[in-house]
Design an enzyme around this catalytic site. Structure first.
Site, short mmCIF file in Angstrom:
data_model
loop_
_atom_site.label_atom_id
_atom_site.label_comp_id
_atom_site.label_asym_id
_atom_site.label_seq_id
_atom_site.Cartn_x
_atom_site.Cartn_y
_atom_site.Cartn_z
N TYR A 1 33.40 -13.18 16.24
CA TYR A 1 34.19 -12.87 15.04
C TYR A 1 35.57 -13.52 15.12
O TYR A 1 35.99 -14.23 14.21
CB TYR A 1 34.33 -11.35 14.88
CG TYR A 1 35.60 -10.95 14.17
CD1 TYR A 1 35.77 -11.23 12.83
CD2 TYR A 1 36.66 -10.35 14.87
CE1 TYR A 1 36.95 -10.91 12.18
CE2 TYR A 1 37.84 -10.04 14.23
CZ TYR A 1 37.99 -10.32 12.88
OH TYR A 1 39.16 -10.02 12.25
N HIS A 2 36.28 -13.31 16.22
CA HIS A 2 37.61 -13.91 16.34
C HIS A 2 37.54 -15.43 16.34
O HIS A 2 38.43 -16.11 15.83
CB HIS A 2 38.30 -13.41 17.62
CG HIS A 2 38.69 -11.96 17.59
ND1 HIS A 2 37.90 -10.97 18.12
CD2 HIS A 2 39.79 -11.32 17.09
CE1 HIS A 2 38.49 -9.79 17.96
NE2 HIS A 2 39.64 -9.97 17.33
N SER B 1 35.80 -13.06 20.94
CA SER B 1 34.51 -12.68 20.35
C SER B 1 34.13 -13.75 19.34
O SER B 1 34.97 -14.56 18.94
CB SER B 1 34.60 -11.34 19.62
OG SER B 1 35.21 -11.51 18.35
N THR C 1 43.92 -13.61 12.69
CA THR C 1 44.04 -12.53 13.67
C THR C 1 44.82 -13.02 14.89
O THR C 1 44.70 -14.18 15.29
CB THR C 1 42.65 -12.02 14.13
OG1 THR C 1 42.81 -11.23 15.32
CG2 THR C 1 41.69 -13.16 14.46
N LYS D 1 37.60 -17.02 13.01
CA LYS D 1 38.95 -17.13 12.45
C LYS D 1 39.68 -18.35 13.02
O LYS D 1 40.50 -18.97 12.33
CB LYS D 1 39.74 -15.85 12.70
CG LYS D 1 39.09 -14.61 12.03
CD LYS D 1 40.07 -13.84 11.18
CE LYS D 1 39.38 -12.77 10.37
NZ LYS D 1 40.24 -12.19 9.34
#
Lengths: 383, 383
Positions: A181-182, A179, A144, A185
């Protein structure tokens, strides 16, 4: 090519599966319905109902599409994933199988734990399944643009040469995400880079911006083949949320100042990018990184565009700023490179008024099903 | 201070526990004996037998030391860890609770999986236990100099200002490690930095080099209080391995060219550094990083030093190069900063010939127990 698509039931996974099948690739899709389960648990179901993955594949085949292999399995279970890789012997794996919601990852311990374990676990399992059973296979991983955050210097495509005290070296571009989530990654990329260096696997990491769009050549064959359309604060992107607010006559809610700038792309360009990456594989022992987006907008610019598109359908739309539930810069420098995929042949589809109007027309029949409670932020970043 | 020590049965954990107890801190040690279990499974037990953690604590108290609380629990189990944090209400947590062997982490899927899950899982659980139950608590995390790898530019203390195309920003220093174990510490740092930014926790990340030494003021009270001494290829450092080879009359085995340079420190300096970090806590919302070592040597220099020390004990020692089982640069630039802990008051103990001779004298009584099979590399980095 023999292509394994992990997360084949997702917003990107399903259109990718159809697109690749249509192009003559031998496709196997894997999913464990994690997104559907979280959507149910958080009252964030998609606006437009979609059949399950096996039914989607049958519908697509019945509508003249090509057959694909469907496996309902948890890629975080190494035994299952490695067996699939060993049997299917993919030449490429498209790895979308991650918990994709930033707000969900910020809900508390349990959601954060699930996100970290699932996302890093699937990436780790995939690396090992490839090392053990298909060492030549090319891993195309969905990263991302959010990995980079919003630094005050130009964002390069994955790598940066640093000159420091008269000496030079090349490094992964520094990443710090907004975040959990990020952040998973960011960790994925570090893990992939480690195994690329030590075990010589081949990996392309696609640093993608937010994707919009419901129409692809295959999805348009039958309305039941539509990509997932989430408009809630958990799975919905800002574009989807604005479109649904416009359709429901709710003011478009800009978080804070609205100067948050990101790179966006059309779903059809995701399909192109992933295909281009797959057809031009990374070399053994190479981690190749592309920044995957075609144009950049501030949140305020997106609100204006949706407002204009809505006006064409006689929808009167207000724009309103609300307190930002996230921790992020609301005004910042943003200048990311994104030439790599263009050089491979990407032909962008831009976010025209026609595109937004077409999305609105697709949404309007579901006007009555819009739940106003779920377009407002339900998750705060810290408390 | 109320100090929780995770990994209290480890090479650093146990001497830290005694040292802090001696200084009057209220100490609680937690361990699940993971290292002892892996040592058994891989035939890598310590050369000098050590009682288990509860017995060590009893022996130390019986010898006049202060009592400490002992918990045998797996910190990768959130329920257990969060309960301990909630009940003990630590002002500082020293987080050593990681699988610490680079070669073990490279043995294959299962060992890599355990390393990734355990190390990242414990760090993640600790972050959440602190957020939920002791938000002011200072996390002192053991990182590693290995996170940086061996870049061609000067290594700074955790952070670097990058000037790029006429603009500037400050980032975590880029990190790319040489084993999966070291990579888990890279991921730990990224994860800690994320939660420092979003939840305002306070963290010190100690990027430590290899530690040597068996003598500390408290360990010297009773021979059964000795720190763990591993000499094998799994848990043994290069210093321990060379000392044991010298004691056993085996040639010192240098991996490849022997130009691999690292920063080393004496066990007593680890105790000082951790105490200094704890007594001068990071601020809320601060990730503070120190590079923790006192002098740097190449592997060839270490071999020479051990050879000279052995000569004082009339031990004739040969030095031999063997094929390198690792993937690493055998000659490289290396210039890491390490002034932060000196500025806090660290008084280094250097690797003198006396120090090495004293270690050899401690090892020689166990000469007969040395297993020659486990000093040679049993794990290759890739195959």
């Amino acid at each position: 090519m023999r292509v394994l698509i992990l997360g084949g039931d997702g917003y990107l996974g399903w259109p990718t599966a159809m697109s690749f099948a249509e192009k003559g690739h031998e496709v196997c899709v894997v999913d464990n319905y994690l997104r559907r389960r979280i959507a149910m648990e958080t009252e964030s179901e998609a606006l437009i109902p979609t059949p399950n993955l096996a039914d989607r594949a049958r519908l697509y085949a019945a509508a003249g599409g090509r057959a694909m292999d469907v496996k309902i399995a948890d890629c975080a279970d190494y035994r299952l994933l490695s067996q699939i890789v060993a049997e299917f012997q993919p030449e490429a794996v498209i790895h979308y199988a991650e918990q994709p919601s930033a707000p969900y990852s910020m809900m508390g311990f349990q959601a954060a734990d699930l996100t970290l374990r699932n996302n890093l676990g699937v990436t780790f399992n995939l690396v090992w399944a490839v090392i053990e059973h298909a060492p030549d296979c090319h891993i195309v991983k969905l990263g991302t643009m959010g990995e980079y955050g919003t630094p005050n210097i130009d964002i390069e495509e994955g790598w940066i040469e640093i000159e420091h005290k008269g000496r030079k070296d090349k490094f992964l571009y520094p990443r710090q995400a907004g975040s959990l989530y990020h952040t998973t990654k960011v960790l994925d990329t570090d893990l992939l880079w480690f195994y690329v260096r030590t075990h010589g696997i081949r990996v392309t990491d696609l640093m993608q911006g937010p994707v919009y769009g419901l129409s692809t050549p295959e999805a348009d064959i039958d309305p039941r083949l539509v990509p997932n359309f989430h408009y809630d604060d958990i799975f919905g992107t800002v574009v989807n949320r604005f479109l649904v607010q416009a359709a429901a006559g709710i003011p478009l809610t800009v978080y804070g100042k609205g100067g948050q700038t990101r790179g966006y792309l059309n779903l059809n360009d995701t399909l192109q990018c992933v295909e281009l990456a797959m057809q031009n594989p990374a070399k053994k022992g190479e981690l190749r990184i592309f920044n995957q987006f075609t144009e950049q907008f501030t949140v305020n610019e997106l609100a204006d565009r949706v407002q204009k598109a809505a006006a064409r359908l006689k929808l009167k739309v207000k724009i309103e700023s609300i307190p930002n539930p996230r921790k992020e810069k609301e005004e910042h420098y943003y200048n990311p490179a994104h030439s790599g995929l263009m050089e491979l042949g990407l032909k962008p589809h831009y976010m025209t008024e026609d595109v937004l109007v077409a999305m609105l027309e697709r949404i309007l029949p579901f006007q009555d099903q819009i739940d106003r409670g779920r377009v407002m932020p339900r998750v705060r970043w810290a408390w």
